[in-house]
Design a protein around this motif. Sequence first.
Motif, PDB file in Angstrom:
ATOM      1  N   MET A   1       0.884  -1.114   0.282  1.00 48.18           N
ATOM      2  CA  MET A   1       0.381  -0.106  -0.309  1.00 48.18           C
ATOM      3  C   MET A   1       1.107   1.378   0.806  1.00 48.18           C
ATOM      4  O   MET A   1       1.869   1.559   0.471  1.00 48.18           O
ATOM      5  N   PRO A   2       1.079   1.816  -1.023  1.00 40.51           N
ATOM      6  CA  PRO A   2       0.958   3.497  -0.839  1.00 40.51           C
ATOM      7  C   PRO A   2       1.235   4.369   0.118  1.00 40.51           C
ATOM      8  O   PRO A   2      -0.102   4.528   0.159  1.00 40.51           O
ATOM      9  N   PHE A   3       1.822   5.077   0.974  1.00 41.88           N
ATOM     10  CA  PHE A   3       1.765   5.495   2.192  1.00 41.88           C
ATOM     11  C   PHE A   3       2.789   7.487   1.586  1.00 41.88           C
ATOM     12  O   PHE A   3       3.455   6.638   1.464  1.00 41.88           O
ATOM     13  N   ALA A   4       1.272   8.093   2.086  1.00 42.72           N
ATOM     14  CA  ALA A   4       2.451   9.640   2.132  1.00 42.72           C
ATOM     15  C   ALA A   4       2.517  10.110   3.489  1.00 42.72           C
ATOM     16  O   ALA A   4       1.045  10.318   3.961  1.00 42.72           O
ATOM     17  N   ASN A   5       3.044  10.848   4.407  1.00 46.13           N
ATOM     18  CA  ASN A   5       2.460  12.257   5.263  1.00 46.13           C
ATOM     19  C   ASN A   5       3.770  13.447   5.529  1.00 46.13           C
ATOM     20  O   ASN A   5       4.307  13.395   5.496  1.00 46.13           O
ATOM     21  N   PHE A   6       2.401  13.740   5.182  1.00 44.60           N
ATOM     22  CA  PHE A   6       3.213  15.015   5.165  1.00 44.60           C
ATOM     23  C   PHE A   6       2.442  15.906   6.282  1.00 44.60           C
ATOM     24  O   PHE A   6       0.999  15.487   6.944  1.00 44.60           O
ATOM     25  N   LYS A   7       4.024  16.735   6.674  1.00 40.97           N
ATOM     26  CA  LYS A   7       3.311  17.186   7.643  1.00 40.97           C
ATOM     27  C   LYS A   7       3.614  18.385   8.022  1.00 40.97           C
ATOM     28  O   LYS A   7       5.288  19.572   7.517  1.00 40.97           O
ATOM     29  N   PHE A   8       2.796  19.499   7.939  1.00 42.47           N
ATOM     30  CA  PHE A   8       2.760  20.763   8.286  1.00 42.47           C
ATOM     31  C   PHE A   8       2.683  21.853   9.476  1.00 42.47           C
ATOM     32  O   PHE A   8       1.978  21.546  10.335  1.00 42.47           O
ATOM     33  N   PRO A   9       3.049  23.234   9.747  1.00 43.75           N
ATOM     34  CA  PRO A   9       2.841  23.653  10.385  1.00 43.75           C
ATOM     35  C   PRO A   9       1.260  23.685  11.290  1.00 43.75           C
ATOM     36  O   PRO A   9       0.660  24.038  10.151  1.00 43.75           O
ATOM     37  N   GLU A  10       0.813  24.549  11.800  1.00 45.78           N
ATOM     38  CA  GLU A  10      -0.537  24.313  12.244  1.00 45.78           C
ATOM     39  C   GLU A  10      -0.960  26.292  11.821  1.00 45.78           C
ATOM     40  O   GLU A  10      -0.305  26.807  12.333  1.00 45.78           O
ATOM     41  N   GLY A  11      -1.826  25.602  11.155  1.00 49.74           N
ATOM     42  CA  GLY A  11      -2.545  26.622  10.606  1.00 49.74           C
ATOM     43  C   GLY A  11      -2.196  27.033   9.169  1.00 49.74           C
ATOM     44  O   GLY A  11      -2.518  28.309   8.796  1.00 49.74           O
ATOM     45  N   VAL A  12      -0.888  26.904   8.689  1.00 46.59           N
ATOM     46  CA  VAL A  12      -0.239  27.771   7.457  1.00 46.59           C
ATOM     47  C   VAL A  12      -1.093  27.019   5.960  1.00 46.59           C
ATOM     48  O   VAL A  12      -1.351  27.354   5.574  1.00 46.59           O
ATOM     49  N   ILE A  13      -1.839  25.642   6.456  1.00 47.40           N
ATOM     50  CA  ILE A  13      -2.613  25.448   5.473  1.00 47.40           C
ATOM     51  C   ILE A  13      -4.052  25.019   5.259  1.00 47.40           C
ATOM     52  O   ILE A  13      -4.173  24.809   6.684  1.00 47.40           O
ATOM     53  N   ASP A  14      -4.919  25.583   4.645  1.00 47.87           N
ATOM     54  CA  ASP A  14      -6.058  25.126   4.857  1.00 47.87           C
ATOM     55  C   ASP A  14      -6.990  23.994   4.677  1.00 47.87           C
ATOM     56  O   ASP A  14      -6.003  23.568   3.564  1.00 47.87           O
ATOM     57  N   ALA A  15      -7.886  23.459   4.367  1.00 48.30           N
ATOM     58  CA  ALA A  15      -8.683  22.427   3.559  1.00 48.30           C
ATOM     59  C   ALA A  15      -8.507  21.815   2.228  1.00 48.30           C
ATOM     60  O   ALA A  15      -8.648  21.182   1.603  1.00 48.30           O
ATOM     61  N   THR A  16      -8.340  23.287   1.740  1.00 45.00           N
ATOM     62  CA  THR A  16      -8.754  22.898  -0.091  1.00 45.00           C
ATOM     63  C   THR A  16      -7.477  22.789  -0.289  1.00 45.00           C
ATOM     64  O   THR A  16      -7.452  21.637  -0.781  1.00 45.00           O
ATOM     65  N   ARG A  17      -6.327  22.894  -0.131  1.00 42.71           N
ATOM     66  CA  ARG A  17      -5.067  22.500   0.090  1.00 42.71           C
ATOM     67  C   ARG A  17      -4.697  21.217   0.772  1.00 42.71           C
ATOM     68  O   ARG A  17      -4.105  20.684  -0.448  1.00 42.71           O
ATOM     69  N   LYS A  18      -5.031  20.901   1.603  1.00 45.27           N
ATOM     70  CA  LYS A  18      -4.743  19.354   2.032  1.00 45.27           C
ATOM     71  C   LYS A  18      -5.592  18.024   1.202  1.00 45.27           C
ATOM     72  O   LYS A  18      -4.675  17.337   1.047  1.00 45.27           O
ATOM     73  N   GLU A  19      -6.773  18.705   0.904  1.00 47.85           N
ATOM     74  CA  GLU A  19      -7.318  17.936  -0.237  1.00 47.85           C
ATOM     75  C   GLU A  19      -6.631  17.634  -1.872  1.00 47.85           C
ATOM     76  O   GLU A  19      -6.391  16.989  -2.098  1.00 47.85           O
ATOM     77  N   GLU A  20      -6.357  18.942  -2.098  1.00 50.01           N
ATOM     78  CA  GLU A  20      -5.403  18.830  -3.449  1.00 50.01           C
ATOM     79  C   GLU A  20      -4.248  18.204  -2.967  1.00 50.01           C
ATOM     80  O   GLU A  20      -3.420  17.916  -3.926  1.00 50.01           O
ATOM     81  N   ILE A  21      -3.137  18.173  -1.839  1.00 51.17           N
ATOM     82  CA  ILE A  21      -2.173  17.210  -1.896  1.00 51.17           C
ATOM     83  C   ILE A  21      -2.491  16.081  -1.349  1.00 51.17           C
ATOM     84  O   ILE A  21      -1.453  15.186  -2.378  1.00 51.17           O
ATOM     85  N   ILE A  22      -3.865  15.432  -1.014  1.00 45.74           N
ATOM     86  CA  ILE A  22      -4.480  13.813  -1.122  1.00 45.74           C
ATOM     87  C   ILE A  22      -4.800  13.203  -2.640  1.00 45.74           C
ATOM     88  O   ILE A  22      -3.968  12.318  -2.862  1.00 45.74           O
ATOM     89  N   HIS A  23      -5.724  14.582  -3.598  1.00 47.22           N
ATOM     90  CA  HIS A  23      -4.820  14.250  -4.529  1.00 47.22           C
ATOM     91  C   HIS A  23      -4.115  13.914  -5.284  1.00 47.22           C
ATOM     92  O   HIS A  23      -3.650  13.089  -6.561  1.00 47.22           O
ATOM     93  N   ARG A  24      -3.549  14.773  -5.684  1.00 45.63           N
ATOM     94  CA  ARG A  24      -2.212  14.812  -6.592  1.00 45.63           C
ATOM     95  C   ARG A  24      -0.790  14.161  -5.805  1.00 45.63           C
ATOM     96  O   ARG A  24      -0.695  13.546  -6.555  1.00 45.63           O
ATOM     97  N   THR A  25      -1.182  13.429  -4.959  1.00 41.83           N
ATOM     98  CA  THR A  25      -0.143  12.639  -4.039  1.00 41.83           C
ATOM     99  C   THR A  25      -0.576  11.208  -4.755  1.00 41.83           C
ATOM    100  O   THR A  25      -0.146  10.209  -4.969  1.00 41.83           O
ATOM    101  N   THR A  26      -2.203  11.284  -4.746  1.00 41.05           N
ATOM    102  CA  THR A  26      -2.579   9.510  -4.683  1.00 41.05           C
ATOM    103  C   THR A  26      -2.294   9.607  -6.635  1.00 41.05           C
ATOM    104  O   THR A  26      -2.055   8.384  -7.475  1.00 41.05           O
ATOM    105  N   ALA A  27      -2.165  10.820  -7.580  1.00 43.03           N
ATOM    106  CA  ALA A  27      -2.239  11.127  -9.032  1.00 43.03           C
ATOM    107  C   ALA A  27      -1.241  10.655  -9.095  1.00 43.03           C
ATOM    108  O   ALA A  27      -0.382   9.539 -10.190  1.00 43.03           O
TER     109      ALA A  27
END
Length: 71
Positions: A1-27
């Motif tokens: 199973m491919p797995f990626a774990n991204f960590k960001f400082p709290e409050g730096v990215i919003d929900a839209t950006r998180k969703e984009e990271i998930i979609h692009r990493t899956t792609a």
Amino acid sequence: MPFANFKFPEGVIDATRKEEIIHRTTAMFVEYFGEGVRPYSMVLVEEVTDGGWGRADETLTLAKMGLAPKT
């Protein structure tokens, strides 16, 4: 199973950006390993409390990096 774990400082990215990271990493996983990995791909986007992480033996904060949390 491919797995990626991204960590960001709290409050730096919003929900839209998180969703984009998930979609692009899956792609990216699908591009490298084929469509069959899509249902098994896991992408974890975590927020780390300000000052709760560091590098090179230095605790980092948003202020030290010249960043402000997104509101």
